[in-house]
Write a protein that holds these residues in place. Sequence first.
Motif, PDB file in Angstrom:
ATOM      1  N   ALA A  12     -26.986  21.156  -4.663  1.00 42.93           N
ATOM      2  CA  ALA A  12     -26.489  21.961  -3.556  1.00 42.93           C
ATOM      3  C   ALA A  12     -25.618  21.145  -2.612  1.00 42.93           C
ATOM      4  CB  ALA A  12     -27.657  22.587  -2.795  1.00 42.93           C
ATOM      5  N   SER A  13     -25.880  19.869  -2.496  1.00 43.31           N
ATOM      6  CA  SER A  13     -25.133  19.044  -1.549  1.00 43.31           C
ATOM      7  C   SER A  13     -24.581  17.830  -2.287  1.00 43.31           C
ATOM      8  CB  SER A  13     -26.040  18.607  -0.400  1.00 43.31           C
ATOM      9  OG  SER A  13     -25.330  17.752   0.494  1.00 43.31           O
ATOM     10  N   MET A  14     -23.281  17.626  -2.141  1.00 47.69           N
ATOM     11  CA  MET A  14     -22.621  16.495  -2.807  1.00 47.69           C
ATOM     12  C   MET A  14     -21.745  15.764  -1.813  1.00 47.69           C
ATOM     13  SD  MET A  14     -21.514  18.367  -6.366  1.00 47.69           S
ATOM     14  CE  MET A  14     -21.237  19.949  -5.545  1.00 47.69           C
ATOM     15  N   LYS A  15     -21.509  14.493  -2.076  1.00 47.59           N
ATOM     16  CA  LYS A  15     -20.651  13.679  -1.236  1.00 47.59           C
ATOM     17  C   LYS A  15     -19.229  13.679  -1.813  1.00 47.59           C
ATOM     18  CE  LYS A  15     -24.456  10.629   0.105  1.00 47.59           C
ATOM     19  NZ  LYS A  15     -24.584  11.241   1.456  1.00 47.59           N
ATOM     20  N   THR A  16     -18.315  13.131  -1.031  1.00 46.75           N
ATOM     21  CA  THR A  16     -16.907  13.065  -1.468  1.00 46.75           C
ATOM     22  C   THR A  16     -16.782  12.325  -2.790  1.00 46.75           C
ATOM     23  OG1 THR A  16     -16.153  13.089   0.829  1.00 46.75           O
ATOM     24  CG2 THR A  16     -14.578  12.333  -0.822  1.00 46.75           C
ATOM     25  N   SER A  17     -17.526  11.239  -2.950  1.00 43.92           N
ATOM     26  CA  SER A  17     -17.458  10.457  -4.185  1.00 43.92           C
ATOM     27  C   SER A  17     -17.971  11.261  -5.377  1.00 43.92           C
ATOM     28  CB  SER A  17     -18.254   9.162  -4.041  1.00 43.92           C
ATOM     29  OG  SER A  17     -19.608   9.449  -3.711  1.00 43.92           O
TER      30      SER A  17
ATOM     31  N   ARG B  78     -20.902  19.859   7.382  1.00 45.81           N
ATOM     32  CA  ARG B  78     -20.894  18.428   7.722  1.00 45.81           C
ATOM     33  C   ARG B  78     -22.306  18.008   8.128  1.00 45.81           C
ATOM     34  NH1 ARG B  78     -15.786  16.035   8.508  1.00 45.81           N
ATOM     35  NH2 ARG B  78     -14.052  17.529   8.356  1.00 45.81           N
ATOM     36  N   ASN B  79     -22.661  16.785   7.774  1.00 48.15           N
ATOM     37  CA  ASN B  79     -23.977  16.263   8.133  1.00 48.15           C
ATOM     38  C   ASN B  79     -23.932  15.639   9.524  1.00 48.15           C
ATOM     39  OD1 ASN B  79     -22.741  13.770   7.839  1.00 48.15           O
ATOM     40  ND2 ASN B  79     -23.440  13.515   5.723  1.00 48.15           N
TER      41      ASN B  79
ATOM     42  N   PHE C 237     -20.690  18.705   0.437  1.00 50.38           N
ATOM     43  CA  PHE C 237     -20.032  19.707  -0.410  1.00 50.38           C
ATOM     44  C   PHE C 237     -21.063  20.543  -1.155  1.00 50.38           C
ATOM     45  CE2 PHE C 237     -16.953  16.301   0.118  1.00 50.38           C
ATOM     46  CZ  PHE C 237     -15.791  17.010   0.432  1.00 50.38           C
ATOM     47  N   THR C 238     -20.794  21.825  -1.246  1.00 49.46           N
ATOM     48  CA  THR C 238     -21.608  22.751  -2.022  1.00 49.46           C
ATOM     49  C   THR C 238     -20.910  23.048  -3.337  1.00 49.46           C
ATOM     50  OG1 THR C 238     -20.537  24.712  -1.096  1.00 49.46           O
ATOM     51  CG2 THR C 238     -22.411  23.791   0.132  1.00 49.46           C
ATOM     52  N   SER C 239     -21.599  23.777  -4.185  1.00 47.15           N
ATOM     53  CA  SER C 239     -20.989  24.164  -5.457  1.00 47.15           C
ATOM     54  C   SER C 239     -19.761  25.038  -5.243  1.00 47.15           C
ATOM     55  CB  SER C 239     -22.021  24.903  -6.317  1.00 47.15           C
ATOM     56  OG  SER C 239     -22.487  26.065  -5.636  1.00 47.15           O
TER      57      SER C 239
END
Length: 232
Positions: A7-12, A41-42, A49-51
């Motif tokens: 559900a949550s991803m980073k830029t990398s 944003r955290n 990022f979400t799906s």
Amino acid sequence: MDNVIEASMKTSDIASRLGLETVTIRKYCLELEKRGFVFQRNDGKNRDFTSEDLHALSQMKHLIEVAKMNRVAAATVVVAGHGSSSDTGNESPSVSVSVVKPDKTKGSEEIQRYLDQQGDIIRNVQDVNNAVISMKEMMAGFQQQLATVTEENRVLKDINRSQYTTEFLTVHRVKIKLREEAEALWQLEPDEKRLIKRWFRKSEVNHIEKDRFIRNYIDTNFENSLRIEIDD
């Protein structure tokens, strides 16, 4: 790609999944945000990022790399199809980038219009690319023709130069031969024609008359002698 995406991803993470540099992902995000797309944003102010975000960025990559659109145009098309990311639901995402995923709040006619516009843009870009390829092929053909004509002109110049040299030497050779004949015939002319008698000194050659005799002889016999020389 796995069917389940966290559900949550980073830029990398996004960069790794899409095969892009992180700096490119940030540029895509900025263009989307300028047009109203919202990323979560955290606490550190970094994007989570979400799906759905992954789906939007995948479409943007497709429009830029396949449809050859710039970032501004691609972001506009993506946002028009997605709406704000705050409206995203729990639908299982798909990262297929062949079409823009529609916003469910939009009417079917408006959705179809967006899809048609995207298809028209892609077809127009492809037509332009095909036209550019055709022009390059035509230019290559013209360059080849120019090279051929240039080579033919060079060969013709060489031939003409060689022919001119041959003709010049032939004419020169004929004139020398006629002059020698005229010199010999001049010696057979009477003294009163060949010589100028001076009462106070020895007689001398009449050069004026001699030159006239030789010139007339050459002019009279040149054409016939040249024809004989060429035939031989």
